[in-house]
Design a protein around this motif. Structure first.
Motif, short mmCIF file in Angstrom:
data_model
loop_
_atom_site.label_atom_id
_atom_site.label_comp_id
_atom_site.label_asym_id
_atom_site.label_seq_id
_atom_site.Cartn_x
_atom_site.Cartn_y
_atom_site.Cartn_z
N ASP A 10 0.63 -1.22 0.00
CA ASP A 10 -0.07 -0.14 0.29
C ASP A 10 0.49 0.98 -0.15
OD1 ASP A 10 -1.70 2.18 0.25
OD2 ASP A 10 -2.57 1.26 2.19
N ASP A 19 -9.78 0.99 2.45
CA ASP A 19 -8.93 0.26 3.28
C ASP A 19 -9.46 -1.55 3.20
OD1 ASP A 19 -8.96 -1.84 5.83
OD2 ASP A 19 -9.48 -0.44 7.21
N HIS A 24 -3.55 -5.56 9.28
CA HIS A 24 -2.69 -4.76 8.17
C HIS A 24 -1.31 -4.35 8.80
CE1 HIS A 24 -4.97 -1.74 6.21
NE2 HIS A 24 -6.00 -2.06 6.75
N VAL A 75 -2.17 -6.74 4.06
CA VAL A 75 -2.09 -5.01 3.94
C VAL A 75 -0.41 -4.71 4.27
CG1 VAL A 75 -3.10 -2.65 3.75
CG2 VAL A 75 -4.44 -4.72 3.39
#
Length: 546
Positions: free
Chosen positions: A477, A504, A518, A542
């Motif tokens: 990301d 998101d 995440h 992510v």
């Protein structure tokens, strides 16, 4: 039975076990046949995803990947994967419905009609045919199989009007094995003719071919600083490339499509470092370079501004005669299958290996010169490498972390590493990971994509979840189209439309029924991937790449 039903049964005779696509009103008869033939069908959420899945399936299994697609928009949605398969020489077959026979080319606007579907597909592959009658289908399938499995593999397309698909036929089609043999012979004849018109391009068989192999063997026996560059055409010649490299003491530089050709840590494995100074110096300083199955494509050195320059003698080996003297001419050109021709060369090499081969390999690997951005990627990639089970299949998208991974990490063997090297499209990794998972159900699969590119095909998370097996998607990301953003900066241009992303991705993943989380540090990434790659579930990780 109806033609579509009979066509599906015919595909089973060719060994087809899996088909990708989205069923539609125009392909019901095909799907009726798939069910009866015991062919597994895998519905994508977009036809582009189906094409990418079939592409990866073909890469992992070595068998043609097959898509069944509806008329018009279904076919057009899947042109990008077909173009990718053409670039990377992947055997991919599209069976498509097309406009009713009496309305073909009339521009009357029936459902899903386009002006010329066969011509549209011919824009990305030369093998695109229309079956005007049911009786033509056995021959067309044979021609398609020859195109995909003899010579240089190329994708193929057969369009069948919807009235032909639903027409009654007497029973199952008989495979045209003799026609397939004829098509293969015709392919070989065309290649031989092309080779004969090029002075240096001679096939491996016959007097001229033997002379060319002898000349190549003599050059290699006399070389003091030999080197090898191997591309996608060498993937099936892994043992032969290793044998000739070891016999010569020749460092081996691979393109992306040949990643993993030599195992990590092998003393002659330079890896996929072709764009960098060390590998390019190695090749330029070699007195003889053997190039196996590579086009010397600009995509192999993309973004570095460095072209491959050779000062020594070049021996080129390729199954496609068009590649033997372009973009750089060969002193000796060998046309043929890499395994067969290399085996002939190995038999002629009677010499001691060059003693400095391992030292030249080490020097080439050392002179990379990572940029500041890539240096920032390395701790994250170390974490990825530490988490991977030994047999993981990794699929790379077009994203900055993957670009660095392509050169920094060393896969254990060729099927462990897949990317869209030829066409370079975004969004392919997730659906290709699904195709890889279907091809090898017991193998862990990791896809690496960017936050921007992943949005092209993120709906295929639903397909992945439906499989009910492990699949992990790592999203790098960097808050938009990071590589395009940097390209604007390098051009001293104001950034335009590069700061696009999703709010998101992990939350979106959970909406599809996948696990989503995440991570903010390399260590957290290592822990997350270690668990995800060993858990029978779809996981989206992510990583904060900004």
């Amino acid at each position: 039975m109806r033609t579509g039903h009979a066509l599906a049964l015919l595909l089973r005779e060719y060994g087809v076990e899996s088909v990708f696509g989205i069923p539609g009103v125009h392909t019901i008869e095909l799907y009726r046949g798939f069910a009866e033939a015991g062919i597994s069908t895998h519905p994508a959420r977009h036809e582009q995803g189906a094409g990418f899945m079939a592409d990866a399936y073909a890469r992992q299994t070595g068998k043609p990947g097959v898509c069944a697609l509806v008329t018009g928009p279904g076919v057009l949605n899947a042109l990008t994967p077909l173009a990718q398969a053409w670039h990377d020489s992947i055997p991919l077959l599209y069976i498509t419905a097309t406009t009713r026979s009496d309305l073909l080319g009339r521009e009357r606007g029936p459902l899903h009609d386009i002006r010329d579907q066969v011509a549209a597909v011919a824009g990305v592959t030369e093998h695109s045919w229309l079956a005007r009658t049911a009786q033509e289908l056995p021959e067309l399938v044979a021609r398609a199989w020859a195109a995909m499995t003899t010579g240089r593999p190329r994708p193929a397309h057969i369009a069948v009007p919807i009235d032909v698909l639903t027409a009654e036929v007497d029973g199952p089609f008989t495979p045209f094995s003799k026609i397939a043999d004829t098509a293969a012979a015709a392919t070989a004849a065309v290649a031989a003719t092309a080779a004969a018109t090029t002075a240096a391009a001679t096939g491996p068989h016959g007097e001229a071919g033997r002379a060319a192999i002898a000349a190549a063997g003599a050059l290699l026996c006399q070389a003091s600083t030999p080197a090898i560059i191997a591309g996608g055409g060498a993937r099936k010649a892994r043992a032969e490339v290793r044998a000739i490299a070891e016999r010569l003491g020749a460092p081996v530089v691979t393109t992306g499509n040949a990643s993993g050709l030599l195992p990590p840590g092998h003393p002659l494995a330079v890896g996929t470092l072709l764009p960098f100074a060390g590998a390019q110096d190695l090749l330029r300083e070699a007195d003889v370079v053997l190039a196996v199955g590579t086009e010397f494509s600009e995509t192999d050195v993309l973004y570095t501004g460095r072209e491959v320059e050779l000062e020594g003698s070049l021996i080129r080996l390729d199954i496609d005669p068009a590649n033997l003297n372009a973009p750089m001419p060969a002193k000796v050109a060998l046309e043929g299958d890499a395994r067969a021709v290399l085996a002939g060369l190995i038999a002629l090499i009677d010499r001691e290996p060059a003693a400095d081969g391992p030292a030249r390999t080490v020097a080439a690997r050392a002179a990379v010169g990572w940029t500041g951005q890539s240096l920032g990627h390395l701790p994250w990639l170390d974490a990825v490498a530490a988490a991977l089970p030994e047999d993981t299949a990794v699929v790379l998208d077009s994203t900055q972390l993957a670009y660095t991974a392509h050169h920094y990490l060393s896969p254990a063997e060729p099927t462990a590493w897949t990317a869209t090297y030829g066409l370079g499209t975004l969004g392919a990794a997730l659906p290709m990971a699904v195709g890889a998972a279907i091809a090898e159900p017991e193998r862990p699969v990791l896809a690496i994509a960017g936050d921007g590119g992943s949005l092209f095909t993120l709906t295929e998370l639903a397909t992945a979840v439906d499989l009910g097996r492990q699949l992990t998607l790592l999203i790098w990301d960097n808050r938009g189209y990071g590589e395009i953003r940097d390209s604007f900066d390098r051009a001293s241009a104001t950034r335009v439309d590069t700061e696009v992303t999703a709010f998101d991705h992990a939350l979106i993943a959970r909406g599809f029924g996948a696990r989503g989380l995440h991570v903010a540090t390399p260590e957290a990434l290592r822990e997350a991937l270690h668990e995800a790659l060993r858990t029978n579930a779809v996981t989206v990780v992510v990583a904060a790449g900004f």
